[in-house]
Motif scaffolding. Sequence first.
Motif, short mmCIF file in Angstrom:
data_model
loop_
_atom_site.label_atom_id
_atom_site.label_comp_id
_atom_site.label_asym_id
_atom_site.label_seq_id
_atom_site.Cartn_x
_atom_site.Cartn_y
_atom_site.Cartn_z
N SER A 153 -21.50 1.46 61.50
CA SER A 153 -21.82 0.43 60.51
C SER A 153 -23.22 -0.11 60.72
CB SER A 153 -20.79 -0.71 60.58
OG SER A 153 -19.50 -0.27 60.25
N GLU A 169 -25.97 2.00 59.23
CA GLU A 169 -26.14 1.89 57.78
C GLU A 169 -27.06 0.73 57.41
OE1 GLU A 169 -22.29 1.55 56.11
OE2 GLU A 169 -21.66 3.58 56.66
N LEU A 170 -27.20 -0.24 58.32
CA LEU A 170 -28.06 -1.39 58.05
C LEU A 170 -29.52 -1.12 58.37
CD1 LEU A 170 -25.81 -4.21 59.56
CD2 LEU A 170 -25.94 -3.49 57.16
N VAL A 195 -25.22 -10.44 58.01
CA VAL A 195 -25.28 -9.26 57.16
C VAL A 195 -25.18 -9.69 55.71
CG1 VAL A 195 -24.21 -7.06 56.57
CG2 VAL A 195 -24.24 -7.84 58.95
#
Length: 289
Positions: free
Chosen positions: A164, A167-168, A143
């Motif tokens: 999470s 969101e990527l 990441v």
Amino acid sequence: MAWDWMKPALLDLSRQLTDRDLEFVIRATSSRRTDYDRIREIVRDKPDFLEVLLEDDRVFQKMASDDDVMLKVSPQLLFAVLLRRARRLLKQASFTMEPRPEGDVPVFDASKAAQLVEQPRVLDYLASMLASFVRTESRTFLVRHGAVYRRRVFNDMNVDDLLSAAELLDPPQRFPIYKRVADVSLFMVGIFPDHVSGRRSAGRSWWSAVARSQRFARDQQAYAEIGTEFYHRAAEDEAARQSGLADVMVTLGDHFMLAAKPLNLLARDLIPMRRFAWFGAGPASPASP
């Protein structure tokens, strides 16, 4: 980022079952004919006939009496049969038991819960959902943080990791993540209600491992709120319409706690101890970014 549950979902049960699944069902229900290949072809082409076979007591009894059934049939078939048995029990009941910290409380909603899983698409979706939890995974990805890349482990049973991960991804790619967040929430409330309600007796070591993987502790209400929200988010995504899942997502979002009732019954009456052996036992699987 790719987990098996991110693949397009199929709600046509006859297409999901393997030849070995169908042979298991045929052998359990046929005492005279031995032309199994021919019968298998007929069953695949006749969904109504398949439904009758999956409801047959002999199939359920053969599964219930076999400690190694998970090695002989696919999880999809296993949970398709078990959920149909749970539906039958709900039809015969006047109330369901709702887990609370102080103990189970009777709620007179059994007929409504039965009506919900009378919808074939809802029942078969729930079977597919349960099958997806037989083997859960952690994957490691790189990441980017500014100019630096760091390794990050994402667990597909962890709501916080999934949020999470969303969101990527670009918005058009988020549908499977939204769906998984909702599915995890329903799975926890449905299959392990004793734990999310605060009563953690059996399976303590299993639960401790899951609990440690969560960054934030959640109770039944919190999971219900998340599940409701994310089924609705998933339903609004264009991918839900294209995959034919929009109506199922809306139904589960509108009736989240009711959808947990057949799972509660399954967990409490049909697989009370097997659930600890069947779910989440798969090893972590590292992956490349």
